[in-house]
Scaffold this active site. Sequence first.
Site, PDB file in Angstrom:
ATOM      1  CD  GLN A  93     -15.812  -1.600  -3.185  1.00 18.59           C
ATOM      2  OE1 GLN A  93     -17.020  -1.827  -3.074  1.00 18.59           O
ATOM      3  NE2 GLN A  93     -15.038  -2.272  -4.012  1.00 18.59           N
ATOM      4  CG  ASP A  99      -2.023   0.998   1.141  1.00 17.82           C
ATOM      5  OD1 ASP A  99      -1.736   2.208   1.243  1.00 17.82           O
ATOM      6  OD2 ASP A  99      -3.189   0.592   0.975  1.00 17.82           O
ATOM      7  CB  ILE A 100       1.012   4.335  -2.085  1.00 20.17           C
ATOM      8  CG1 ILE A 100      -0.448   4.792  -2.110  1.00 20.17           C
ATOM      9  CG2 ILE A 100       1.383   3.573  -3.336  1.00 20.17           C
ATOM     10  CD1 ILE A 100      -0.744   5.828  -3.183  1.00 20.17           C
ATOM     11  CG  HIS A 114      -9.119  -3.227  -2.552  1.00 17.56           C
ATOM     12  ND1 HIS A 114     -10.241  -2.670  -3.143  1.00 17.56           N
ATOM     13  CD2 HIS A 114      -8.825  -2.453  -1.489  1.00 17.56           C
ATOM     14  CE1 HIS A 114     -10.602  -1.592  -2.467  1.00 17.56           C
ATOM     15  NE2 HIS A 114      -9.767  -1.440  -1.450  1.00 17.56           N
TER      16      HIS A 114
END
Length: 125
Positions: free
Chosen positions: A103, A35-36, A109
């Site tokens: 979401q 994850d960024i 995901h």
Amino acid sequence: MAYKYDTQNIFAKILRGEIPCDKVLETEHSLAFNDISPQAPVHVLVIPKGPYVCFDHFASSASDQEIADFSRAISEVCRIKGVSADSGNGYRMISNAGPDGVQEVPHLHFHILGGRRIGRMIQPG
């Protein structure tokens, strides 16, 4: 229910190679990447390569091969990252669906979070 898949969502762009990712694992039907904006020492996103909006869409429409591959990819990511329940201290797996589930990206995901105690899932109130 008719699911509408947005082909311009960020995960679709990652799958097409238009946006780079820090890949953890790639299989025939799944992709996992860091994850960024990690919320824990381990924070990996695992997505199916098919155009599935949420888990119920995936569970009702994906092939048996896609479902098995995705499940095994999640397990392998946990092993790779050292958080599996049998050899690490465990993890939390989260998937949000729809507006009430908050979401943000309309592509299925799962967030795999670990590497520290995560805390309660839902605060009373």
